[in-house]
Design a protein around this motif. Structure first.
Motif, PDB file in Angstrom:
ATOM      1  N   LEU A   1       8.171 -46.387   2.774  1.00  0.00           N
ATOM      2  CA  LEU A   1       7.775 -44.989   2.625  1.00  0.00           C
ATOM      3  C   LEU A   1       8.556 -44.062   3.559  1.00  0.00           C
ATOM      4  O   LEU A   1       8.824 -42.913   3.209  1.00  0.00           O
ATOM      5  CB  LEU A   1       6.276 -44.825   2.869  1.00  0.00           C
ATOM      6  CG  LEU A   1       5.366 -45.580   1.904  1.00  0.00           C
ATOM      7  CD1 LEU A   1       3.912 -45.194   2.145  1.00  0.00           C
ATOM      8  CD2 LEU A   1       5.755 -45.328   0.462  1.00  0.00           C
ATOM      9  N   ASP A   2       8.930 -44.531   4.749  1.00  0.00           N
ATOM     10  CA  ASP A   2       9.666 -43.682   5.689  1.00  0.00           C
ATOM     11  C   ASP A   2      10.961 -43.196   5.039  1.00  0.00           C
ATOM     12  O   ASP A   2      11.278 -42.010   5.038  1.00  0.00           O
ATOM     13  CB  ASP A   2      10.005 -44.454   6.970  1.00  0.00           C
ATOM     14  CG  ASP A   2       8.741 -44.852   7.729  1.00  0.00           C
ATOM     15  OD1 ASP A   2       7.643 -44.421   7.311  1.00  0.00           O
ATOM     16  OD2 ASP A   2       8.847 -45.604   8.712  1.00  0.00           O
ATOM     17  N   THR A   3      11.710 -44.150   4.478  1.00  0.00           N
ATOM     18  CA  THR A   3      12.980 -43.797   3.854  1.00  0.00           C
ATOM     19  C   THR A   3      12.759 -42.921   2.631  1.00  0.00           C
ATOM     20  O   THR A   3      13.492 -41.945   2.397  1.00  0.00           O
ATOM     21  CB  THR A   3      13.733 -45.084   3.429  1.00  0.00           C
ATOM     22  OG1 THR A   3      13.730 -45.987   4.519  1.00  0.00           O
ATOM     23  CG2 THR A   3      15.147 -44.776   3.009  1.00  0.00           C
TER      24      THR A   3
ATOM     25  N   ILE B   1       1.199 -43.997  -1.433  1.00  0.00           N
ATOM     26  CA  ILE B   1       1.808 -42.734  -1.875  1.00  0.00           C
ATOM     27  C   ILE B   1       0.738 -41.823  -2.469  1.00  0.00           C
ATOM     28  O   ILE B   1       0.636 -40.647  -2.127  1.00  0.00           O
ATOM     29  CB  ILE B   1       2.930 -43.012  -2.902  1.00  0.00           C
ATOM     30  CG1 ILE B   1       4.122 -43.657  -2.212  1.00  0.00           C
ATOM     31  CG2 ILE B   1       3.349 -41.717  -3.610  1.00  0.00           C
ATOM     32  CD1 ILE B   1       5.215 -44.122  -3.154  1.00  0.00           C
ATOM     33  N   ARG B   2      -0.093 -42.396  -3.362  1.00  0.00           N
ATOM     34  CA  ARG B   2      -1.146 -41.587  -3.995  1.00  0.00           C
ATOM     35  C   ARG B   2      -2.099 -41.056  -2.919  1.00  0.00           C
ATOM     36  O   ARG B   2      -2.514 -39.909  -2.935  1.00  0.00           O
ATOM     37  CB  ARG B   2      -1.884 -42.449  -5.027  1.00  0.00           C
ATOM     38  CG  ARG B   2      -3.142 -41.845  -5.644  1.00  0.00           C
ATOM     39  CD  ARG B   2      -2.927 -40.703  -6.613  1.00  0.00           C
ATOM     40  NE  ARG B   2      -2.214 -41.008  -7.819  1.00  0.00           N
ATOM     41  CZ  ARG B   2      -2.763 -41.220  -9.027  1.00  0.00           C
ATOM     42  NH1 ARG B   2      -4.062 -41.181  -9.176  1.00  0.00           N
ATOM     43  NH2 ARG B   2      -2.017 -41.452 -10.082  1.00  0.00           N
ATOM     44  N   ARG B   3      -2.432 -41.903  -1.971  1.00  0.00           N
ATOM     45  CA  ARG B   3      -3.394 -41.500  -0.948  1.00  0.00           C
ATOM     46  C   ARG B   3      -2.808 -40.413  -0.030  1.00  0.00           C
ATOM     47  O   ARG B   3      -3.488 -39.435   0.292  1.00  0.00           O
ATOM     48  CB  ARG B   3      -3.801 -42.719  -0.122  1.00  0.00           C
ATOM     49  CG  ARG B   3      -5.041 -42.443   0.721  1.00  0.00           C
ATOM     50  CD  ARG B   3      -5.356 -43.577   1.653  1.00  0.00           C
ATOM     51  NE  ARG B   3      -5.886 -44.747   0.969  1.00  0.00           N
ATOM     52  CZ  ARG B   3      -6.126 -45.899   1.594  1.00  0.00           C
ATOM     53  NH1 ARG B   3      -5.892 -46.028   2.885  1.00  0.00           N
ATOM     54  NH2 ARG B   3      -6.590 -46.936   0.923  1.00  0.00           N
ATOM     55  N   LEU B   4      -1.557 -40.594   0.362  1.00  0.00           N
ATOM     56  CA  LEU B   4      -0.924 -39.581   1.219  1.00  0.00           C
ATOM     57  C   LEU B   4      -0.861 -38.233   0.510  1.00  0.00           C
ATOM     58  O   LEU B   4      -1.086 -37.185   1.109  1.00  0.00           O
ATOM     59  CB  LEU B   4       0.488 -40.036   1.625  1.00  0.00           C
ATOM     60  CG  LEU B   4       0.532 -41.031   2.786  1.00  0.00           C
ATOM     61  CD1 LEU B   4       1.814 -41.846   2.750  1.00  0.00           C
ATOM     62  CD2 LEU B   4       0.397 -40.284   4.110  1.00  0.00           C
TER      63      LEU B   4
ATOM     64  N   TYR C   1       0.426 -34.704   1.788  1.00  0.00           N
ATOM     65  CA  TYR C   1       1.734 -34.974   2.374  1.00  0.00           C
ATOM     66  C   TYR C   1       2.815 -34.676   1.341  1.00  0.00           C
ATOM     67  O   TYR C   1       3.028 -35.432   0.396  1.00  0.00           O
ATOM     68  CB  TYR C   1       1.764 -36.439   2.825  1.00  0.00           C
ATOM     69  CG  TYR C   1       3.017 -36.825   3.551  1.00  0.00           C
ATOM     70  CD1 TYR C   1       3.315 -36.281   4.799  1.00  0.00           C
ATOM     71  CD2 TYR C   1       3.906 -37.746   3.002  1.00  0.00           C
ATOM     72  CE1 TYR C   1       4.467 -36.645   5.480  1.00  0.00           C
ATOM     73  CE2 TYR C   1       5.050 -38.116   3.673  1.00  0.00           C
ATOM     74  CZ  TYR C   1       5.327 -37.555   4.906  1.00  0.00           C
ATOM     75  OH  TYR C   1       6.469 -37.911   5.568  1.00  0.00           O
ATOM     76  N   ARG C   2       3.481 -33.533   1.535  1.00  0.00           N
ATOM     77  CA  ARG C   2       4.417 -33.039   0.524  1.00  0.00           C
ATOM     78  C   ARG C   2       5.613 -33.953   0.232  1.00  0.00           C
ATOM     79  O   ARG C   2       6.016 -34.090  -0.923  1.00  0.00           O
ATOM     80  CB  ARG C   2       4.918 -31.643   0.908  1.00  0.00           C
ATOM     81  CG  ARG C   2       3.822 -30.594   0.881  1.00  0.00           C
ATOM     82  CD  ARG C   2       3.392 -30.357  -0.539  1.00  0.00           C
ATOM     83  NE  ARG C   2       2.300 -29.383  -0.599  1.00  0.00           N
ATOM     84  CZ  ARG C   2       1.660 -29.077  -1.709  1.00  0.00           C
ATOM     85  NH1 ARG C   2       1.988 -29.668  -2.834  1.00  0.00           N
ATOM     86  NH2 ARG C   2       0.686 -28.201  -1.708  1.00  0.00           N
TER      87      ARG C   2
ATOM     88  N   VAL D   1       6.110 -42.192   8.478  1.00  0.00           N
ATOM     89  CA  VAL D   1       4.995 -41.678   7.681  1.00  0.00           C
ATOM     90  C   VAL D   1       3.700 -42.284   8.212  1.00  0.00           C
ATOM     91  O   VAL D   1       3.607 -43.500   8.384  1.00  0.00           O
ATOM     92  CB  VAL D   1       5.168 -42.060   6.191  1.00  0.00           C
ATOM     93  CG1 VAL D   1       3.967 -41.618   5.381  1.00  0.00           C
ATOM     94  CG2 VAL D   1       6.446 -41.472   5.643  1.00  0.00           C
ATOM     95  N   GLU D   2       2.736 -41.440   8.473  1.00  0.00           N
ATOM     96  CA  GLU D   2       1.434 -41.912   8.961  1.00  0.00           C
ATOM     97  C   GLU D   2       0.509 -42.150   7.780  1.00  0.00           C
ATOM     98  O   GLU D   2       0.044 -41.192   7.163  1.00  0.00           O
ATOM     99  CB  GLU D   2       0.857 -40.845   9.889  1.00  0.00           C
ATOM    100  CG  GLU D   2      -0.391 -41.249  10.627  1.00  0.00           C
ATOM    101  CD  GLU D   2      -0.087 -42.083  11.863  1.00  0.00           C
ATOM    102  OE1 GLU D   2      -0.913 -42.944  12.181  1.00  0.00           O
ATOM    103  OE2 GLU D   2       0.985 -41.871  12.477  1.00  0.00           O
TER     104      GLU D   2
END
Ligand code: SF4
Lengths: 442, 325
Positions: A211-213, A248-251, A257-258, B3-4
């Motif tokens: 997810l960071d990348t 991803i869905r949760r963020l 989280y845009r 990302v948190e």
């Protein structure tokens, strides 16, 4: 994240000039928060506030739409983690992968099958959404030729995948006026892909295994002016894919989280990947092979999972005539749950045997569920018989109950004097056999 | 760009339940199966424990079934009239445990007698070392007569006996209690009905760690979305701490998928349905996989190919643990 009326008020001019049609800025702000008016009704709002308000009213998962002549496939705009909390809205687009190394004739044949494939499920025609071309030879000309071959027989939306963005450009010139998806941009290739996506107004798929990348890439791409982004979380196995999709869905929904507020795409080889992608959050699926016996259950699964749980799919209660029945033909009883209705109606229709189908109002539940909930009992069945004035329509009064509620036959008999009550099979699929062996025998 | 990820910390957890008893525990099983124990939603290894993988049971009958799809009759044709051989074949096909579903009538069309039921169960127990679930024929009187006999004849094996429903559970629960067995409790796709039945059963004195709950599902195309959502809601309730929902879930996608027309019928169906055998197996596989994603702990299947696919998927779903912790 949606702002409250007070938060919105702070961004308005606070002059109460009334030009928006409301007595005060606060009143207008309240209406805005309830999404009952458009911001444009206030001519004095500053550019800065406007940007903030638009940003805050954007959906947490951006709506992406792939278009071609006459077709549109949408993903995004989802609002919940679990379908029972509200509903899932945009059914994940189902795309079939074709490799550009395939002989042109094969590409055409397959594209045509995909264009023509149509399967009926409970009265709805289901279709595959489009084709995903994959450049596996590293030749831009091949991609262009494949696009031409597809477009000669198939009009559905396209996805174009290549390792090098340059290989997509010749093909994109063939897709004027369409909104395809291109990809996959990675940490090494994103810049070229972003330029191309911008130039050709294509959506851009971005792939990473973490997810960071993924977040970093989507931000960079957005910085280049491309906002129609689709995330491809490339997990190391099925479980990893599930976790990435869920995160991803949760963020997007819980943290607003845009950088990850986009729909996702899943490349699926196994049945497990396909089921998971449909049940757990993918906006698009790309499957490796096309076969009717796979497309059909996948389309049905997608239809089921994306049914609004607040609105059971029902049919109108009443009397349905199948295969032109005469007054001596039997009456079959069932409930108004649409799956139940269609299972029964399809069997009778397919058998060519004439019958009346009496659909009782069981509040949209299946036979067993309705019976357990007290919504499909002797009283309701008798009421349904009277509501359509069946006594006057048939001369031989034969009523066939679903086998699952055989226990009701005694009560129905006492509710409906003069009627012969028969117990039919438990499953709709056995109706033709029952009809021929039992009903026609005596 | 780090990302948190927000993590869900749940106060509750699913109970851990073991099926089958080893010789040292008073049974004859070579292996036991433990399910449950989750402290997070399915396979969310990054925020809780999924200590036991979901397992796959294969359903067999005590004699050749009357109403199964011809495709299944063909698949099992060499063993279909012998429950012992069928059980062994199911074990060889990768089953983690066996479901033996007793028939209402025997080969001669007479009602199955308690002695016959016991003989079938014992033959299966001899033929396989796996834990066993025994379902009655699904008619209250027959269920009670056959399951009581089976239960008494297999005391200490920790079988699971079913199916308990709100209209018939007392006799089955009482005999399970007296003979160290478990029960499966089925309710028709409704959270409150599931809780209610679990309460009724535990009120009789059967400990909660001997109840498996079967929330029922529809097959793909026949109401799977109801089963899917009820299971998600039950699991969420369990994690939120609602004791009467903290039971591992068993579902029967094999039974549901194979009674669908798509699996049962090969001729006179639309060409858009494609190849019959592959369609039928896809129907079962996709039904089962979707339910594994919504929290099933035991899925009962019928075709060996589905078993293979579902087991492979579960392995990958569990393997993700090492990637995120
Ligand atoms: S038009 Fe704008 S400034 Fe005037 S009252 Fe309405 S919101 Fe306030």
């Amino acid at each position: 994240m949606a702002l409250s009326g007070i938060q919105i008020y702070k961004l308005l001019p606070q002059t109460n000039c009334k030009e928006c049609g409301f007595p005060t800025c606060l009143a207008f702000a309240m209406k805005l928060a309830a999404k009952q008016v458009e911001l444009s009704a206030c001519p004095y709002v500053s550019e800065e506030s406007k940007a903030l308000l638009e940003e805050s009213s954007a959906p947490p998962i951006r709506l992406i739409s792939l278009k071609s002549d006459g077709y549109e496939v949408k993903a995004g705009n989802e609002v919940v983690m679990y379908r029972h909390e509200k509903t899932f809205y945009n059914k994940p687009g189902l795309f079939v992968k074709i490799k550009t190394s395939s002989p042109e004739a094969d590409v055409k044949t397959l594209a045509q099958r995909i264009q023509e494939y149509r399967v009926n499920y409970v009265g709805i025609d289901l279709e595959v959404d489009g084709i995903a071309l994959e450049d596996d030879t590293n030749e831009g000309e091949k991609m262009k030729n494949a696009v031409k071959a597809v477009r000669s027989v198939c009009k559905k939306p396209l996805m174009l995948f290549a390792t090098s963005a340059a290989n997509l450009e010749p093909a994109l010139t063939e897709l004027n006026g369409e909104s395809p998806l291109i990809g996959c941009a990675t940490a090494d290739s994103w810049e070229k892909f972003a330029e191309l996506a911008k130039q050709y107004k294509a959506s851009l798929a971005v792939m990473a295994d973490n997810l960071d990348t993924l977040a970093e890439l989507s931000e960079k791409i957005k910085g280049k002016g491309v906002e129609d982004i689709v995330l491809v979380p490339h997990g190391k196995n099925l479980g990893h894919e599930l976790i990435l999709q869920t995160q991803i869905r949760r963020l997007a929904l819980k943290s607003n989280y845009r950088p990850l507020g986009y729909p996702t795409l899943a490349f699926c080889q196994t049945h497990a990947q396909m089921a998971q992608a449909i049940a757990k959050y993918a906006g698009f699926l790309v499957i490796d092979t096309f076969a009717e016996e796979l497309a059909y259950p996948l389309l049905v699964l997608r239809q089921n999972i994306y049914t609004d749980p607040q609105k059971p799919i029902q049919v109108q209660p009443g009397l349905y005539e199948i295969n032109n029945p005469q007054p001596t033909d039997p009456v079959l009883v069932t409930t108004n749950f649409s799956i139940t209705y269609f299972s029964v109606a399809n069997e009778v229709e397919g058998s060519g045997l004439p019958a009346y189908l009496l659909v009782a109002d069981a509040e949209g539940m299946s036979v067993l569920t309705a019976w357990a909930a007290g919504k499909f009992d002797a009283e309701r069945i008798a009421k349904a018989v009277k509501a359509v004035n069946l006594d006057a329509k048939v001369t031989r009064k034969r009523l066939v109950l679903p086998g699952a509620v055989a226990v009701l036959s005694g009560e129905v008999e006492s509710e409906l004097p003069g009627w012969e009550i028969r117990v039919g099979p438990r499953e709709a699929v056995d109706i033709p056999k029952f009809y021929k062996q039992v009903l026609q025998a005596n | 760009m780090p990302v948190e990820v927000p993590k869900e910390k749940w106060p509750g957890s699913v109970r851990t339940i073991t099926l089958g008893a080893l010789p040292s525990e008073g049974g004859t099983r070579k292996r036991v199966v433990t399910v449950g124990g989750e402290t997070a939603m399915p396979f969310m290894h990054f925020e809780g424990e999924i200590p036991n993988p979901p397992v796959v049971a294969i359903e067999i009958k005590d004699r050749k079934p009357d109403d199964w799809s011809p495709l299944l009759l063909e698949t099992w044709k060499d063993v279909i009239d012998d429950p012992a051989q069928w059980a062994a074949a199911a074990e060889a096909a990768g089953a983690d445990l066996i479901v033996l579903a007793l028939s209402l009538t025997n080969r001669n069309g007479e009602p199955t007698s308690p002695d016959e039921a016991v003989a079938s169960v014992k033959a299966v127990l001899r033929a396989t070392g796996l834990p066993l679930i025994v379902f009655g024929p699904g008619q209250a009187e027959a269920d009670n007569a056959l399951l009581v006999a089976v239960s008494e004849a297999t005391k200490g094996e920790r079988l699971a006996l079913g199916i308990c429903e709100d209209k018939n559970y007392r006799t089955i629960v009482a005999t399970a209690m007296a003979n160290d067995h478990l029960v499966t409790a089925r309710t028709p796709m409704d959270v409150n009905l599931a809780k209610q039945l679990n309460i009724l059963i535990s009120d009789m004195g059967l400990p909660l760690d001997r109840i498996l709950m079967d929330p029922t599902t529809g097959a793909l195309g026949y109401g799977i979305e109801y089963g899917f959502s009820v299971m998600e809601r039950l699991r969420l309730a369990a994690l939120q701490g609602d004791k009467m929902t903290q039971l591992p879930m068993i579902v029967t996608p094999g039974f549901e998928a194979w009674k669908a027309k798509e699996s049962k019928v090969g001729e006179g169906v639309p060409a858009s349905w494609g190849d019959w055998l592959n369609r039928a197996i896809n129907w079962e596989t996709l039904t089962a996989l979707t339910l594994v994603e919504s929290g099933a702990d035991i899925v009962v299947l019928r075709h060996p190919e589905s078993v293979k696919r579902v087991k492979a998927a579960i392995e990958e779903l569990m393997a993700a643990k090492s990637l995120v912790s």
